[in-house]
Design an enzyme around this catalytic site. Structure first.
Site, PDB file in Angstrom:
ATOM      1  N   ASP A  39       0.781  -1.241   0.000  1.00 37.52           N
ATOM      2  CA  ASP A  39       0.000   0.000   0.000  1.00 37.52           C
ATOM      3  C   ASP A  39       0.816   1.297   0.000  1.00 37.52           C
ATOM      4  O   ASP A  39       1.795   1.399   0.736  1.00 37.52           O
ATOM      5  CB  ASP A  39      -0.853   0.071   1.279  1.00 37.52           C
ATOM      6  CG  ASP A  39      -1.580  -1.202   1.581  1.00 37.52           C
ATOM      7  OD1 ASP A  39      -1.549  -2.143   0.775  1.00 37.52           O
ATOM      8  OD2 ASP A  39      -2.170  -1.261   2.671  1.00 37.52           O
ATOM      9  N   SER A  99      -0.467   0.003   7.472  1.00 34.61           N
ATOM     10  CA  SER A  99      -0.777   1.230   6.722  1.00 34.61           C
ATOM     11  C   SER A  99      -1.305   2.369   7.573  1.00 34.61           C
ATOM     12  O   SER A  99      -1.878   2.167   8.653  1.00 34.61           O
ATOM     13  CB  SER A  99      -1.802   0.905   5.632  1.00 34.61           C
ATOM     14  OG  SER A  99      -1.146   0.225   4.594  1.00 34.61           O
ATOM     15  N   ASP A 169      -5.539   0.853   9.499  1.00 40.97           N
ATOM     16  CA  ASP A 169      -5.378   1.768   8.373  1.00 40.97           C
ATOM     17  C   ASP A 169      -6.051   3.124   8.612  1.00 40.97           C
ATOM     18  O   ASP A 169      -6.951   3.535   7.850  1.00 40.97           O
ATOM     19  CB  ASP A 169      -5.891   1.133   7.064  1.00 40.97           C
ATOM     20  CG  ASP A 169      -5.337  -0.278   6.855  1.00 40.97           C
ATOM     21  OD1 ASP A 169      -4.218  -0.549   7.344  1.00 40.97           O
ATOM     22  OD2 ASP A 169      -6.013  -1.110   6.224  1.00 40.97           O
TER      23      ASP A 169
HETATM   24  C1  FRU Z   1      -3.915  -3.716   2.599  1.00 44.07           C
HETATM   25  C2  FRU Z   1      -3.290  -4.125   3.929  1.00 44.07           C
HETATM   26  C3  FRU Z   1      -3.672  -3.169   5.032  1.00 44.07           C
HETATM   27  C4  FRU Z   1      -2.547  -3.339   5.994  1.00 44.07           C
HETATM   28  C5  FRU Z   1      -1.368  -3.575   5.091  1.00 44.07           C
HETATM   29  C6  FRU Z   1      -0.335  -4.513   5.616  1.00 44.07           C
HETATM   30  O1  FRU Z   1      -3.193  -4.225   1.493  1.00 44.07           O
HETATM   31  O2  FRU Z   1      -3.667  -5.447   4.260  1.00 44.07           O
HETATM   32  O3  FRU Z   1      -4.913  -3.396   5.617  1.00 44.07           O
HETATM   33  O4  FRU Z   1      -2.379  -2.211   6.811  1.00 44.07           O
HETATM   34  O5  FRU Z   1      -1.883  -4.067   3.876  1.00 44.07           O
HETATM   35  O6  FRU Z   1       0.773  -4.561   4.788  1.00 44.07           O
END
Ligand code: FRU
Length: 497
Positions: A39, A99, A169
């Site tokens: 991300d 994230s 997130d």
């Molecule tokens: C989305 C995710 C987020 C998380 C991150 C971990 O792709 O699963 O929810 O914060 O990637 O790398």
């Protein structure tokens, strides 16, 4: 100040990142310094430039031990690599620094808010029991220090019935009129329903739960990751990632989707009235978008140009894996989220080639229309009164390979096919999108960049983002109409940096 784990990551990327040549990377799409990227995080304008962070594992081309990588840019296209900023080095983020987002704190420091993932038990099956909390780090645009009283938001602050393993997130913003910070966060209920929750803080350190903005009613996945919230025109948009969905008509495919809720967010009662839910992107590779606002007021979004489904399908021999989409300017039209490549790309256009009203029936190639780093617009129109049955554009083409885009006006479907695009794994190769019918006319803007093809349909009404791994010498482009003829206008630029 720099922990051992961060120091190690910075040393590793300094030693190995420079061994990847520019030719091995896309021309204008973001890739990790070395290793793995997912991300985009902390997309923000701070201290005179854009900052973009990303979910990062420098040590291998697979997802593991999440760090935050870092880039800066004047124009969101020409990025300079900076050292990684966050490593999983505390008790509350020992499993990973997940994230999050960024803004400028009142004292002028750059603030990062992210999800700390703490392991709470022995691994079982695919998963590790964990606890997800929201944490802060402050920095100067180069070095960041985690806040001493982290975490600032914990699952205990949620109402009853939410999972502590799926709470992540945070996307933060400042509501100027109220002088209050808000954060929208992805959540999951104990009934396995995806949800988005709203938190607020007067000072960044003390947070409280405000409301649940929306839930899926068990129709849209068990968890909603990476939410965002912004208004365009008269519509409030909430991008979400519904995880593990079943397919729904032409709108949602099986698995993890990237969707947006369109509706009205009442800023007094903090309730959201949903009017529609749609896909953000109809391609194979689009996940985890994040937006920011530019100094001149544009809402710009970028995303991970990949999905969790293809995580472990790393092409052999690569030293980086994972790209971000071209940043896109967002706007609203008839309640739809419109996406267009940022206008800054125009500064990188070279060698223009234009064709008007070219009659196309059998396979046609046009002099000067070829390449693997392009901004290519094709306007397809019916030739005379009879409608063609299918119109196909092939790109990244040679005698063995091609990536094809086909429009079928009878049911107004657009098909993308990367069966012959260099993959050595059994992965998803086809996707389709129902597009608005315009009397057999369709306008396709293809942003092609060595390892990807992003298709902007009818001025950004829909987008299909896809990665390809065809050898670079396959740079042909051809056009063909089946069951009738078409007339096309072509506008082609090579993108060079
Ligand atoms: C989305 C995710 C987020 C998380 C991150 C971990 O792709 O699963 O929810 O914060 O990637 O790398």
């Amino acid at each position: 100040m720099e922990s051992d784990r961060l120091k190690k990551a910075r040393e590793y990327e300094a030693a190995h990142g420079t061994q990847i040549t520019e030719e091995e990377r896309p021309v204008y799409h973001v890739t990790p310094t070395v290793g793995w990227l997912n991300d985009p995080n902390g997309f923000s304008y701070f201290d005179g430039q854009y900052h973009l962070f990303y979910q990062y594992n420098p040590y291998s081309t697979h997802w593991d031990s999440m760090h935050w990588g870092h880039l800066v840019s004047e124009d969101m296209l020409n990025w300079k690599r900076l050292p990684a900023v966050l490593a999983p080095d505390t008790w509350y983020d020992n499993f990973g620094v997940f994230s999050g987002s960024a803004l400028t704190a009142p004292d002028g420091r750059h603030l990062l808010i992210y999800t700390g993932v703490e392991v709470t038990g022995e691994a079982r099956g695919e998963g590790v029991p964990c606890r997800q909390t929201q944490c802060l780090a402050f920095g100067d645009g180069m070095n960041y220090v985690k806040y001493e009283n982290n975490p600032v938001i914990t699952p205990e602050m949620l109402p009853e019935g939410y999972s502590e393993e799926d709470f992540r997130d945070p996307k933060i913003w400042y509501e100027e009129k109220e002088g209050v910070y808000y954060s929208i966060i992805g959540a999951s209920t104990e009934e396995n329903d995806g949800a988005v929750v709203l938190f607020r803080s007067p000072d960044l350190y003390n947070w409280e739960y405000v409301s649940t903005l929306d839930k899926g009613g068990n129709e849209y996945g068990y968890m909603w990751e990476c939410p965002d919230l912004f208004r365009l025109g008269d519509t409030d948009f909430i991008p979400i990632l519904p995880m593990k969905m079943v397919a729904k008509g032409n709108e949602f495919h099986a698995g993890n989707n990237a969707a947006y809720l369109a509706g009205i967010y009442d800023r007094e009662t903090h309730t959201f009235t949903r009017k529609a839910i749609r896909s953000i992107d109809y391609g194979i590779d689009f996940y985890a978008p994040q937006s920011t606002v530019t100094p001149d007021g544009r809402r710009v979004m970028t995303a991970w140009m990949q999905t969790p489904e293809t995580m472990h399908r790393t092409p052999p021999g690569v030293k980086w894996f994972g790209q971000l989409t071209i940043p896109r300017e967002l706007s609203e039209k008839d309640g739809l989220l419109i996406q267009r490549p940022i206008r800054e790309i125009e500064a990188y256009r070279k060698d223009p080639v234009y064709y008007d009203d070219v009659y196309v029936k059998e396979c046609t190639r046009l002099t000067g229309v070829e390449g693997r780093s392009l901004d290519l617009t094709v306007r397809v129109k019916p030739a005379g009164d009879t409608l063609y049955q299918k119109f196909t554009i092939k790109v990244a083409e040679d005698e063995e390979f091609c990536t094809s885009i086909t429009y079928d006006p009878a049911d107004s479907m657009l098909y993308f096919d990367r069966t012959y695009s260099g993959f050595m794994h059994y992965i998803i190769s086809e996707r389709k999108a129902h597009v608005r019918y315009r009397g057999g006319e369709i306008r396709l803007r293809l942003m092609i960049d060595r390892f990807s093809v992003e298709i902007f349909v009818n001025d950004g009404e829909q987008v299909m983002s896809n990665t390809i791994y065809t050898r670079q010498s396959a740079d042909g482009i051809s056009f063909e109409a089946v069951g009738g003829a078409a007339v096309i206008d072509v506008e082609k630029y090579t993108i060079e940096k």
